[in-house]
Scaffold this active site. Structure first.
Site, PDB file in Angstrom:
ATOM      1  N   GLY A  11       0.772  -1.242   0.000  1.00 50.24           N
ATOM      2  CA  GLY A  11       0.000   0.000   0.000  1.00 50.24           C
ATOM      3  C   GLY A  11       0.800   1.285   0.000  1.00 50.24           C
ATOM      4  N   SER A  12       2.078   1.215  -0.403  1.00 53.07           N
ATOM      5  CA  SER A  12       2.856   2.467  -0.387  1.00 53.07           C
ATOM      6  C   SER A  12       2.328   3.458  -1.438  1.00 53.07           C
ATOM      7  CB  SER A  12       4.348   2.196  -0.601  1.00 53.07           C
ATOM      8  OG  SER A  12       4.601   1.730  -1.907  1.00 53.07           O
ATOM      9  N   LYS A  64     -16.028 -14.957 -10.346  1.00 52.27           N
ATOM     10  CA  LYS A  64     -15.566 -13.574 -10.470  1.00 52.27           C
ATOM     11  C   LYS A  64     -16.728 -12.605 -10.689  1.00 52.27           C
ATOM     12  CE  LYS A  64     -11.925 -10.980 -12.622  1.00 52.27           C
ATOM     13  NZ  LYS A  64     -10.493 -11.195 -12.665  1.00 52.27           N
ATOM     14  N   MET A  89      -3.685  -7.088  -7.369  1.00 54.45           N
ATOM     15  CA  MET A  89      -3.071  -8.189  -8.102  1.00 54.45           C
ATOM     16  C   MET A  89      -4.106  -9.092  -8.766  1.00 54.45           C
ATOM     17  SD  MET A  89       0.011  -7.386  -7.606  1.00 54.45           S
ATOM     18  CE  MET A  89       0.974  -8.813  -8.097  1.00 54.45           C
ATOM     19  N   LEU A  91      -6.930  -9.333 -12.381  1.00 52.18           N
ATOM     20  CA  LEU A  91      -7.476  -8.709 -13.588  1.00 52.18           C
ATOM     21  C   LEU A  91      -8.894  -8.216 -13.309  1.00 52.18           C
ATOM     22  CD1 LEU A  91      -6.486 -11.051 -16.557  1.00 52.18           C
ATOM     23  CD2 LEU A  91      -5.651  -8.741 -16.073  1.00 52.18           C
ATOM     24  N   ILE A  92      -9.246  -7.073 -13.886  1.00 49.56           N
ATOM     25  CA  ILE A  92     -10.601  -6.540 -13.741  1.00 49.56           C
ATOM     26  C   ILE A  92     -11.486  -7.245 -14.776  1.00 49.56           C
ATOM     27  CG2 ILE A  92     -12.022  -4.446 -13.921  1.00 49.56           C
ATOM     28  CD1 ILE A  92     -10.110  -4.303 -11.557  1.00 49.56           C
ATOM     29  N   ASN A 106      -4.312   2.311 -13.736  1.00 49.78           N
ATOM     30  CA  ASN A 106      -3.368   1.409 -13.057  1.00 49.78           C
ATOM     31  C   ASN A 106      -1.955   1.951 -13.176  1.00 49.78           C
ATOM     32  OD1 ASN A 106      -2.507  -1.064 -11.785  1.00 49.78           O
ATOM     33  ND2 ASN A 106      -1.840  -1.810 -13.790  1.00 49.78           N
ATOM     34  N   HIS A 108       2.049   0.512 -13.323  1.00 54.08           N
ATOM     35  CA  HIS A 108       2.816  -0.719 -13.517  1.00 54.08           C
ATOM     36  C   HIS A 108       4.310  -0.380 -13.497  1.00 54.08           C
ATOM     37  CE1 HIS A 108       3.641  -4.772 -14.746  1.00 54.08           C
ATOM     38  NE2 HIS A 108       4.501  -4.279 -15.614  1.00 54.08           N
TER      39      HIS A 108
HETATM   40  C1  GRF Z   1       3.862  -1.274  -7.289  1.00 52.29           C
HETATM   41  O1  GRF Z   1       5.163  -1.534  -7.755  1.00 52.29           O
HETATM   42  C2  GRF Z   1       2.907  -1.112  -8.441  1.00 52.29           C
HETATM   43  O2  GRF Z   1       3.471  -0.537  -9.567  1.00 52.29           O
HETATM   44  C3  GRF Z   1       2.518  -2.534  -8.734  1.00 52.29           C
HETATM   45  O3  GRF Z   1       2.431  -3.135  -7.475  1.00 52.29           O
HETATM   46  C4  GRF Z   1       3.294  -2.468  -6.557  1.00 52.29           C
HETATM   47  C5  GRF Z   1       2.472  -2.066  -5.374  1.00 52.29           C
HETATM   48  O4  GRF Z   1       3.251  -1.543  -4.326  1.00 52.29           O
HETATM   49  N1  GRF Z   1       1.319  -2.562  -9.536  1.00 52.29           N
HETATM   50  P1  GRF Z   1       2.533  -0.889  -3.078  1.00 52.29           P
HETATM   51  O5  GRF Z   1       1.559  -1.928  -2.515  1.00 52.29           O
HETATM   52  O6  GRF Z   1       1.814   0.339  -3.540  1.00 52.29           O
HETATM   53  O7  GRF Z   1       3.619  -0.578  -2.093  1.00 52.29           O
END
Ligand code: GRF
Length: 196
Positions: A11-12, A64, A89, A91-92, A106, A108
């Site tokens: 969740g950072s 789903k 983590m 797919l929608i 999103n 990535h």
């Molecule tokens: C991040 O690297 C983001 O790009 C990817 O998953 C990670 C999530 O990190 N989709 P955090 O949970 O926000 O710390």
């Protein structure tokens, strides 16, 4: 605009979004954190940041579609117009995509279309590339395939370990994502315009 953040883990990025929204006067818009992995680290962050959080595992549903129908009800109840994926983590599926067309974004950790899917930071580090980076894109039915809104490069230097490279990637994410999300919910970037 009512925004929900979806996250599965640490969740950072969620926390960076909340801090930015409070500093730059769009705090009213992040109304909900949804987590599909009960007990994940992001829940503690939501509690500390006082953002309403809902956690529920998709395993509790028959499939789903029924999971997403339930989620849709929750989102409607909270007045959610946009969904921000931050380490979600999963797919929608069609249920949410049809309810939120071009309304899901999103982040990535690679320069898409290189290294889609899981472990993108590790894959870039292990390949003979000297630049990777971060991509923000709209979400479609594919895995990290939607329209790209913004990208920033992050170099892999000689002395970088996986840990130092990862740290640079996360810093780049925490800078880029809140800025892009703020512009996106303000309607300044979207289908046709790219962030610059
Ligand atoms: C991040 O690297 C983001 O790009 C990817 O998953 C990670 C999530 O990190 N989709 P955090 O949970 O926000 O710390």
């Amino acid at each position: 605009v009512g925004v929900a953040v979806f996250a599965s883990g640490n969740g950072s990025n969620f926390e960076a979004l909340v801090h930015h929204s409070r500093k730059h006067a769009w705090a009213d818009e992040i109304r909900l954190l949804f987590c599909d992995r009960p007990g994940a680290g992001v829940i503690g962050r939501a509690e500390r940041l006082k953002i309403p959080a809902i956690q529920r595992s998709p395993k509790e549903f028959a499939d789903k579609a029924s999971y997403e129908r339930w989620l849709l009800g929750v989102l409607k109840e909270h007045g959610i117009d946009r969904i921000v994926l931050a380490g979600y983590m999963r797919l929608i599926g069609p249920t949410l995509l049809e309810a939120y067309p071009d309304r899901i974004i999103n982040i990535h950790p690679s320069l898409l279309p290189a290294f889609p899917g899981k472990d993108a930071i590790l894959k870039a580090y292990c390949h003979p590339v000297c630049v990777s980076g971060v991509t923000v894109h709209l979400v479609d039915e594919g895995m990290d395939t939607g329209r790209i809104l913004a990208q920033v490069p992050v170099s892999i230097e000689k002395g970088d370990t996986l840990e130092t490279f990862e740290e640079k990637m996360h810093q780049a994410e925490h800078r880029l994502y809140p800025e892009v999300v703020q512009k996106w919910i303000a309607g300044e970037i979207g289908i046709k315009e790219q962030y610059s």
